[in-house]
Design a protein around this motif. Structure first.
Motif, PDB file in Angstrom:
ATOM      1  N   PHE A 312      97.533 -28.455   4.198  1.00 37.97           N
ATOM      2  CA  PHE A 312      97.067 -27.074   4.306  1.00 37.97           C
ATOM      3  C   PHE A 312      98.097 -26.092   3.748  1.00 37.97           C
ATOM      4  O   PHE A 312      97.724 -25.079   3.150  1.00 37.97           O
ATOM      5  CB  PHE A 312      96.732 -26.743   5.767  1.00 37.97           C
ATOM      6  N   PHE A 317      97.868 -22.155   2.786  1.00 36.19           N
ATOM      7  CA  PHE A 317      97.831 -21.625   4.142  1.00 36.19           C
ATOM      8  C   PHE A 317      99.271 -21.333   4.596  1.00 36.19           C
ATOM      9  O   PHE A 317     100.202 -22.041   4.233  1.00 36.19           O
ATOM     10  CB  PHE A 317      97.198 -22.617   5.115  1.00 36.19           C
ATOM     11  N   ALA A 322      98.426 -23.293   8.852  1.00 37.31           N
ATOM     12  CA  ALA A 322      98.355 -24.719   8.530  1.00 37.31           C
ATOM     13  C   ALA A 322      98.332 -25.558   9.798  1.00 37.31           C
ATOM     14  O   ALA A 322      97.542 -26.498   9.939  1.00 37.31           O
ATOM     15  CB  ALA A 322      99.538 -25.111   7.648  1.00 37.31           C
ATOM     16  N   SER A 325      95.000 -25.059  11.627  1.00 42.17           N
ATOM     17  CA  SER A 325      93.923 -25.790  10.956  1.00 42.17           C
ATOM     18  C   SER A 325      93.955 -27.265  11.328  1.00 42.17           C
ATOM     19  O   SER A 325      92.911 -27.900  11.504  1.00 42.17           O
ATOM     20  CB  SER A 325      94.033 -25.625   9.436  1.00 42.17           C
ATOM     21  N   VAL A 392      88.300 -25.760   4.976  1.00 42.15           N
ATOM     22  CA  VAL A 392      88.553 -26.231   6.335  1.00 42.15           C
ATOM     23  C   VAL A 392      87.278 -26.828   6.935  1.00 42.15           C
ATOM     24  O   VAL A 392      87.302 -27.879   7.589  1.00 42.15           O
ATOM     25  CB  VAL A 392      89.085 -25.092   7.235  1.00 42.15           C
TER      26      VAL A 392
END
Length: 518
Positions: A312, A317, A322, A325, A392
């Motif tokens: 991520f 991100f 990150a 996620s 995502v």
């Protein structure tokens, strides 16, 4: 039908007496905690390797690239480092070697002793990692963690399959995978929390807290009873009968006990289980024990699970985004595994395998397209908020598909298809092939991402197509089939039947064959 095999009702299903007891559910839940250590490690390593303070101390060259202190790095290549990959992959190489010893321990001393050894060595590894002062100490700690994973992955699925009644074997066996997903989620949450702690305490807590599931598994190995199969195999028949009565909740267990005795007697005629597993009659099981765990890793799932925060961050991100996620994907993983637990003994193994394969393929192709549109081949660019959210979503949908199909079934099916005389060797082969491909992917992923770029997701999607086709044509349905009567499944299959001689079939299987012919 391509799969062939038993149906789940009528005369083709053998029902032993007895119900679902609290005792058997309790022992399976405690036994399944062996999955916690596997899951915790999968989740924790990716989060720690995305923490700047950890990288700066142990992998400074990666920190310089990731923090843009040198040059203008492609997004695909920020984390490309063989040493960083070795930090993750060394565990799985150690687990691979440990499998050979775990197989002998599991067969000779019982399943729970293997669990105890696994928990104890994992505890040592977690302490070494938590107090690590240099990369060598980190790697040695990872080796101890790997030994623990190797012993637990060898013993726990077999233990659960042997303790559970046939009609609930899928659901109870999947408690191992459920514990694995809970371990991953717990690790993601811990990483998210410790990332905000200043100094080195954050990553030390993340790595050191692996001691908690290690203690749980170690205690479980001490308090759990051995399975009736294991007790019979070691000559403790009266103790095995009492245990079977206890886990089935009835006094009359004669039919099931006699089947276990016959299976044990047959197994003792085999001098070498590793040699026996190569015989033609065991070829279907051997092929499945090799290919299913290999395919499980070639889905690309550990690209997400090992390196979720790193991935991520690579996709643009921020640090917190990150890690958050990865928490989201971990939560999806747990919920989707519940779907599998409640459906596997109703819809069967094949249906979940096939549906999961189709969904994973679609998600991987769409993810590759979105990454290609954003970064192209140069690795320069940035996701819009909408595109980032959709990526995502795609990754979560991919994780969900894996979590109710190839994740739990990759352990369940190999653990339930082997006869007693080759069960330990068969499970060892399953773990060995799983660890070989886990090691390869863990060691190569960041380099593959650097060179293959968005094409890496297409690379894994190609394997998803191959393995889904393989399942459709070559895996028979095994739901509700007594574990000691599994040869009949292969005998009824359109392809594997030619390898199974009539003399290896039990009385139940011969009766089914007779009914089929008339």
């Amino acid at each position: 039908m391509a799969g062939g095999g038993f149906t789940d009702s009528g005369p083709n299903r053998k029902n032993y007496e007895g119900g679902i007891t609290f005792f058997v559910v309790f022992t399976c839940l405690v036994g399944a905690t062996g999955g916690l250590i596997f899951g915790y490690d999968i989740g924790i390593s990716g989060g720690v390797t995305s923490m700047d303070i950890f990288l700066k101390r142990f992998f400074p060259s990666v920190y310089k690239k990731e923090s843009k202190e040198v040059g203008h790095e492609s997004a695909y290549c920020k984390f490309d480092s063989h040493l960083l990959q070795l930090f993750t992959s060394s565990l799985y190489l150690a687990a691979l070697v440990a499998c050979f010893f775990a197989s002998a321990v599991t067969k000779t001393f019982g399943r729970r002793i293997s669990m105890f050894i696994g928990g104890l060595t994992f505890l040592v590894g977690s302490l070494l990692n938590g107090f690590a002062q240099n990369v060598l100490m980190l790697i040695i700690g990872r080796v101890f963690l790997g030994i623990g994973v190797g012993f637990c992955n060898q013993s726990v699925p077999v233990y659960l399959s042997e303790m559970a009644p046939a009609r609930l074997r899928g659901a109870l066996n999947m408690c191992f995978q459920m514990a694995t997903t809970i371990g991953i989620l717990a690790a993601n949450l811990i990483n998210y929390g410790t990332s905000s702690i200043k100094g080195h305490l954050g990553w030390r807590l993340s790595l050191g807290l692996a001691a908690v599931p290690a203690v749980m598994v170690t205690i479980g190995g001490l308090i759990l009873p051995d399975s009736p199969n294991s007790l019979i195999d070691r000559g403790k028949r009266q103790e095995a009968r009492r245990m079977l009565q206890k886990i089935r909740g009835i006094e009359n267990v004669d039919e099931e006990f006699q089947d276990l005795i016959e299976a044990s007697d047959a197994s003792k005629k085999v001098d070498n289980s590793w040699k026996n597993i190569m015989l033609p009659k065991n070829r279907p099981q051997l092929i499945m024990a090799m290919l299913i765990p290999s395919f499980q890793q070639l889905t690309g799932i550990n690209v997400i699970m090992f390196y979720a925060p790193v991935l991520f961050k690579t996709l643009g991100f921020g640090d917190d985004a990150a890690l958050m996620s990865s928490v989201i994907t971990g939560g999806v993983n747990v919920l989707a595994t519940l779907v599998s637990i409640f459906s596997v003994d109703k819809v069967g193994r094949r249906a979940l395998f096939l549906q999961g394969g189709v969904q994973m393929f679609i998600c991987q192709v769409l993810t590759a397209i979105f990454i290609a549109r954003t970064y192209g081949t140069t690795g320069q660019g940035a996701f819009s908020q909408g595109s980032a959210d959709f990526v995502v979503f795609l990754i979560c949908a991919y994780v969900a598909a894996f979590a109710w199909s190839w994740g739990p079934l990759g352990w369940l099916v190999p653990s339930e298809i082997f006869p007693l005389e080759t069960r330990s060797a068969g499970q060892a082969i399953t773990v060995i092939f799983n660890m070989i491909f886990t090691f390869i992917i863990a060691q190569c992923f960041l380099t593959m991402l650097c060179y293959m770029k968005f094409g890496l997701f297409l690379f894994f999607s190609g394997f998803v197509v191959i393995m889904t086709i393989f399942i459709y044509f070559f895996l028979p349905e095994t739901k509700n089939v007594p574990i000691e009567e599994m040869y009949a499944v292969w005998k009824a299959h359109w392809f594997w039947g030619k390898y199974i001689p009539d003399e290896v079939l039990g009385s139940y299987a011969k009766n089914i064959q007779l009914q089929s012919s008339t």
